[in-house]
Design a protein around this motif. Structure first.
Motif, PDB file in Angstrom:
ATOM      1  N   VAL A  25      -2.189  -6.001   8.798  1.00 15.32           N
ATOM      2  CA  VAL A  25      -1.404  -5.455   7.696  1.00 15.32           C
ATOM      3  C   VAL A  25      -0.212  -4.691   8.260  1.00 15.32           C
ATOM      4  O   VAL A  25      -0.301  -4.089   9.337  1.00 15.32           O
ATOM      5  CB  VAL A  25      -2.279  -4.537   6.811  1.00 15.32           C
ATOM      6  CG1 VAL A  25      -2.811  -3.357   7.603  1.00 15.32           C
ATOM      7  CG2 VAL A  25      -1.529  -4.080   5.574  1.00 15.32           C
ATOM      8  N   ARG A  26       0.911  -4.715   7.542  1.00 14.51           N
ATOM      9  CA  ARG A  26       2.102  -4.008   7.984  1.00 14.51           C
ATOM     10  C   ARG A  26       2.100  -2.566   7.471  1.00 14.51           C
ATOM     11  O   ARG A  26       1.534  -2.275   6.410  1.00 14.51           O
ATOM     12  CB  ARG A  26       3.370  -4.700   7.477  1.00 14.51           C
ATOM     13  CG  ARG A  26       3.604  -6.071   8.071  1.00 14.51           C
ATOM     14  CD  ARG A  26       4.980  -6.604   7.727  1.00 14.51           C
ATOM     15  NE  ARG A  26       5.151  -7.949   8.236  1.00 14.51           N
ATOM     16  CZ  ARG A  26       5.477  -8.226   9.506  1.00 14.51           C
ATOM     17  NH1 ARG A  26       5.675  -7.229  10.351  1.00 14.51           N
ATOM     18  NH2 ARG A  26       5.612  -9.471   9.913  1.00 14.51           N
ATOM     19  N   THR A 103      -2.415   0.242  23.677  1.00 10.08           N
ATOM     20  CA  THR A 103      -2.868   1.627  23.818  1.00 10.08           C
ATOM     21  C   THR A 103      -3.148   2.288  22.469  1.00 10.08           C
ATOM     22  O   THR A 103      -3.482   3.478  22.420  1.00 10.08           O
ATOM     23  CB  THR A 103      -1.815   2.467  24.570  1.00 10.08           C
ATOM     24  OG1 THR A 103      -0.563   2.390  23.868  1.00 10.08           O
ATOM     25  CG2 THR A 103      -1.634   1.954  25.989  1.00 10.08           C
ATOM     26  N   VAL A 104      -3.007   1.547  21.376  1.00 11.51           N
ATOM     27  CA  VAL A 104      -3.220   2.093  20.026  1.00 11.51           C
ATOM     28  C   VAL A 104      -4.110   1.138  19.242  1.00 11.51           C
ATOM     29  O   VAL A 104      -3.742  -0.024  19.030  1.00 11.51           O
ATOM     30  CB  VAL A 104      -1.885   2.299  19.279  1.00 11.51           C
ATOM     31  CG1 VAL A 104      -2.134   2.822  17.872  1.00 11.51           C
ATOM     32  CG2 VAL A 104      -0.978   3.245  20.038  1.00 11.51           C
ATOM     33  N   ARG A 105      -5.272   1.619  18.801  1.00  7.02           N
ATOM     34  CA  ARG A 105      -6.220   0.773  18.072  1.00  7.02           C
ATOM     35  C   ARG A 105      -6.722   1.503  16.830  1.00  7.02           C
ATOM     36  O   ARG A 105      -6.768   2.731  16.793  1.00  7.02           O
ATOM     37  CB  ARG A 105      -7.406   0.400  18.963  1.00  7.02           C
ATOM     38  CG  ARG A 105      -7.031  -0.464  20.172  1.00  7.02           C
ATOM     39  CD  ARG A 105      -8.276  -0.861  20.949  1.00  7.02           C
ATOM     40  NE  ARG A 105      -7.965  -1.769  22.047  1.00  7.02           N
ATOM     41  CZ  ARG A 105      -7.655  -1.374  23.270  1.00  7.02           C
ATOM     42  NH1 ARG A 105      -7.629  -0.080  23.541  1.00  7.02           N
ATOM     43  NH2 ARG A 105      -7.388  -2.242  24.215  1.00  7.02           N
ATOM     44  N   TYR A 106      -7.122   0.713  15.831  1.00  5.89           N
ATOM     45  CA  TYR A 106      -7.606   1.269  14.575  1.00  5.89           C
ATOM     46  C   TYR A 106      -8.948   0.656  14.193  1.00  5.89           C
ATOM     47  O   TYR A 106      -9.215  -0.522  14.470  1.00  5.89           O
ATOM     48  CB  TYR A 106      -6.620   0.977  13.439  1.00  5.89           C
ATOM     49  CG  TYR A 106      -5.340   1.768  13.499  1.00  5.89           C
ATOM     50  CD1 TYR A 106      -5.248   3.041  12.949  1.00  5.89           C
ATOM     51  CD2 TYR A 106      -4.214   1.236  14.109  1.00  5.89           C
ATOM     52  CE1 TYR A 106      -4.067   3.757  12.985  1.00  5.89           C
ATOM     53  CE2 TYR A 106      -3.026   1.945  14.166  1.00  5.89           C
ATOM     54  CZ  TYR A 106      -2.961   3.202  13.596  1.00  5.89           C
ATOM     55  OH  TYR A 106      -1.786   3.914  13.648  1.00  5.89           O
ATOM     56  N   ASP A 124     -14.996  -1.909  10.878  1.00 14.08           N
ATOM     57  CA  ASP A 124     -14.104  -3.073  10.833  1.00 14.08           C
ATOM     58  C   ASP A 124     -12.805  -2.724  11.551  1.00 14.08           C
ATOM     59  O   ASP A 124     -12.094  -1.797  11.145  1.00 14.08           O
ATOM     60  CB  ASP A 124     -13.799  -3.466   9.387  1.00 14.08           C
ATOM     61  CG  ASP A 124     -15.044  -3.850   8.611  1.00 14.08           C
ATOM     62  OD1 ASP A 124     -15.396  -5.042   8.620  1.00 14.08           O
ATOM     63  OD2 ASP A 124     -15.678  -2.954   8.010  1.00 14.08           O
ATOM     64  N   ALA A 125     -12.504  -3.464  12.597  1.00 14.99           N
ATOM     65  CA  ALA A 125     -11.244  -3.256  13.314  1.00 14.99           C
ATOM     66  C   ALA A 125     -10.092  -3.839  12.503  1.00 14.99           C
ATOM     67  O   ALA A 125     -10.233  -4.902  11.874  1.00 14.99           O
ATOM     68  CB  ALA A 125     -11.303  -3.902  14.689  1.00 14.99           C
ATOM     69  N   ILE A 126      -8.961  -3.151  12.479  1.00 18.37           N
ATOM     70  CA  ILE A 126      -7.769  -3.677  11.824  1.00 18.37           C
ATOM     71  C   ILE A 126      -6.594  -3.594  12.790  1.00 18.37           C
ATOM     72  O   ILE A 126      -6.598  -2.776  13.723  1.00 18.37           O
ATOM     73  CB  ILE A 126      -7.430  -2.945  10.511  1.00 18.37           C
ATOM     74  CG1 ILE A 126      -6.996  -1.499  10.789  1.00 18.37           C
ATOM     75  CG2 ILE A 126      -8.582  -2.995   9.553  1.00 18.37           C
ATOM     76  CD1 ILE A 126      -6.326  -0.853   9.588  1.00 18.37           C
ATOM     77  N   HIS A 127      -5.622  -4.444  12.560  1.00 17.12           N
ATOM     78  CA  HIS A 127      -4.419  -4.492  13.400  1.00 17.12           C
ATOM     79  C   HIS A 127      -3.218  -4.155  12.520  1.00 17.12           C
ATOM     80  O   HIS A 127      -2.942  -4.865  11.546  1.00 17.12           O
ATOM     81  CB  HIS A 127      -4.266  -5.881  14.011  1.00 17.12           C
ATOM     82  CG  HIS A 127      -3.221  -5.972  15.076  1.00 17.12           C
ATOM     83  ND1 HIS A 127      -3.489  -5.723  16.407  1.00 17.12           N
ATOM     84  CD2 HIS A 127      -1.901  -6.260  15.006  1.00 17.12           C
ATOM     85  CE1 HIS A 127      -2.376  -5.873  17.112  1.00 17.12           C
ATOM     86  NE2 HIS A 127      -1.395  -6.192  16.280  1.00 17.12           N
ATOM     87  N   ILE A 128      -2.529  -3.065  12.849  1.00 13.47           N
ATOM     88  CA  ILE A 128      -1.383  -2.627  12.053  1.00 13.47           C
ATOM     89  C   ILE A 128      -0.095  -3.175  12.660  1.00 13.47           C
ATOM     90  O   ILE A 128       0.247  -2.874  13.807  1.00 13.47           O
ATOM     91  CB  ILE A 128      -1.335  -1.099  11.937  1.00 13.47           C
ATOM     92  CG1 ILE A 128      -2.590  -0.600  11.211  1.00 13.47           C
ATOM     93  CG2 ILE A 128      -0.076  -0.647  11.206  1.00 13.47           C
ATOM     94  CD1 ILE A 128      -2.619   0.888  10.978  1.00 13.47           C
ATOM     95  N   LEU A 129       0.610  -3.984  11.883  1.00 13.73           N
ATOM     96  CA  LEU A 129       1.849  -4.619  12.320  1.00 13.73           C
ATOM     97  C   LEU A 129       3.049  -3.722  12.018  1.00 13.73           C
ATOM     98  O   LEU A 129       2.963  -2.815  11.182  1.00 13.73           O
ATOM     99  CB  LEU A 129       2.019  -5.955  11.602  1.00 13.73           C
ATOM    100  CG  LEU A 129       0.889  -6.968  11.776  1.00 13.73           C
ATOM    101  CD1 LEU A 129       1.085  -8.138  10.819  1.00 13.73           C
ATOM    102  CD2 LEU A 129       0.828  -7.458  13.213  1.00 13.73           C
ATOM    103  N   PRO A 130       4.182  -3.970  12.672  1.00 13.22           N
ATOM    104  CA  PRO A 130       5.392  -3.183  12.369  1.00 13.22           C
ATOM    105  C   PRO A 130       5.841  -3.425  10.933  1.00 13.22           C
ATOM    106  O   PRO A 130       5.622  -4.518  10.387  1.00 13.22           O
ATOM    107  CB  PRO A 130       6.438  -3.722  13.364  1.00 13.22           C
ATOM    108  CG  PRO A 130       5.673  -4.488  14.378  1.00 13.22           C
ATOM    109  CD  PRO A 130       4.424  -4.972  13.715  1.00 13.22           C
ATOM    110  N   PRO A 131       6.478  -2.437  10.304  1.00 10.92           N
ATOM    111  CA  PRO A 131       7.099  -2.714   9.002  1.00 10.92           C
ATOM    112  C   PRO A 131       8.172  -3.782   9.181  1.00 10.92           C
ATOM    113  O   PRO A 131       8.701  -3.969  10.282  1.00 10.92           O
ATOM    114  CB  PRO A 131       7.691  -1.365   8.592  1.00 10.92           C
ATOM    115  CG  PRO A 131       7.829  -0.598   9.871  1.00 10.92           C
ATOM    116  CD  PRO A 131       6.730  -1.065  10.754  1.00 10.92           C
ATOM    117  N   THR A 132       8.489  -4.480   8.121  1.00 12.81           N
ATOM    118  CA  THR A 132       9.426  -5.602   8.212  1.00 12.81           C
ATOM    119  C   THR A 132      10.744  -5.204   8.861  1.00 12.81           C
ATOM    120  O   THR A 132      11.284  -5.943   9.702  1.00 12.81           O
ATOM    121  CB  THR A 132       9.687  -6.179   6.806  1.00 12.81           C
ATOM    122  OG1 THR A 132       8.450  -6.632   6.252  1.00 12.81           O
ATOM    123  CG2 THR A 132      10.667  -7.340   6.866  1.00 12.81           C
TER     124      THR A 132
END
Length: 327
Positions: A25-26, A103-106, A124-132
């Motif tokens: 998710v961004r 180096t950054v995990r959620y 539940d691991a999630i991956h945060i994407l850059p904003p558009t």
């Protein structure tokens, strides 16, 4: 009676499972899903159902974990034996969180707080994407031949710092480009540090502030042009071409000399405190890390004193801080 006793030990008790519609998710977007609850062998009262967004940051060889957000979902309800419940989940990610990097995990940690019993958990691991808008900055740099470094995205006292190295026309002139990013209503503001090669084995750090509007970011060529102008002007200001006369770009007729000056201004370290930088990407983690490191240093100091270190020696240990005489 026996079933009730076992349920209090967490055996044949209620369970919870958070099912996310997507694991990527961004920043600024809303992540949705649902909770699947299943009753155990007896009826159980649930005090609370909530989700913790846990952030893990690797810095200076250590792992720091902190709660980024607590998301309440439901409270005070009963789940019957073998009952199945489905509850909706929705959370909008704030812009000041750092994006996922090595180096950054959620992790989302779901907790089912069971009265008179063992709480149930789900992770539940999630991956945060850059904003558009930031992704468009990354794409513009890629168009100029810059690639993100493996250590990019580290957390500093100012926020999350991104670093890129040249593989194209700037190779041999620019060592790297580092920047912090602040997503504003008008666009993305970058605080850039451009390391320009200077002399034999040396370099000069040139700092620039650059605002790229959302309209310019939607035009990939325009965004790349503004970044090129900022980098080229930094190279000129560093006076690097006299030392790199053999480089194909180091001629009076090269694009570096012919491009107009972009819309940016010099920036100094003192500026990081302004412009609402608490809301910069990674700003939350920077404050979190600073607080945790301060606590850790304080704990170390207390341990040192407890181990018999003379207090006067600790305050006058060669670090430039003289505590004076104790009263």
């Amino acid at each position: 009676m026996w079933k009730k006793f076992l349920s209090r030990l967490g055996i044949s008790a209620a369970k919870v499972d958070l099912v996310l519609h997507r694991s990527h998710v961004r920043l600024g977007e809303t992540l949705e899903g649902e909770f699947l609850l299943e009753g155990g062998s007896v009826a159980q009262h649930i005090r609370n159902l909530d989700v913790v967004l846990q952030l893990e940051v690797q810095a200076e060889g250590k792992a720091y974990r902190k709660t980024a957000a607590v998301i309440p979902v439901a409270s005070s309800f009963t789940i019957q034996p073998s009952e199945r419940k489905v509850l909706p989940f929705s959370y909008t990610l704030p812009h000041h969180l750092p994006i996922s990097r090595p180096t950054v995990r959620y992790t989302f940690v779901t907790r089912l707080d069971i009265a008179d019993g063992v709480d149930a958990y789900d992770q539940d691991a999630i991956h945060i994407l850059p904003p558009t808008a930031l992704d468009q900055v990354f794409s513009a740099l890629a168009a100029l031949g810059f690639r993100e470094k493996p250590a990019s995205g580290s957390i500093t006292p100012y926020g999350q710092e991104f670093s890129f190295f040249p593989t194209g026309e700037f190779q041999g002139i620019v060592q790297e480009v580092e920047f912090f990013a602040l997503v504003e209503g008008e666009g993305v503001r970058l605080y850039m540090e451009i390391d320009v090669r200077h002399g034999f084995g040396g370099e000069r750090e040139m700092k620039r502030e650059l605002l790229i509007t959302h309209e310019q970011l939607r035009d990939s060529a325009a965004a790349a042009r503004l970044l090129r102008e900022a980098i080229e002007e930094a190279v000129q200001a560093a006076g690097a071409f006299g030392q790199l006369s053999g480089h194909p770009l180091a001629t009076p007729h090269s694009p570096i000399y012919s491009h107009p000056v972009g819309h940016y201004s010099p920036v100094h370290h003192s500026h990081h405190g302004g412009h609402g930088w608490a809301g910069a990407i990674g700003g939350f983690a920077a404050g979190m890390l600073a607080g945790m490191v301060a606590e850790e240093l304080l704990d170390d100091a207390v341990d040192d004193v407890a181990d018999g270190l003379d207090v006067d020696d600790w305050f006058d240990g060669g670090d430039g801080f003289d505590g004076g005489d104790w009263l």
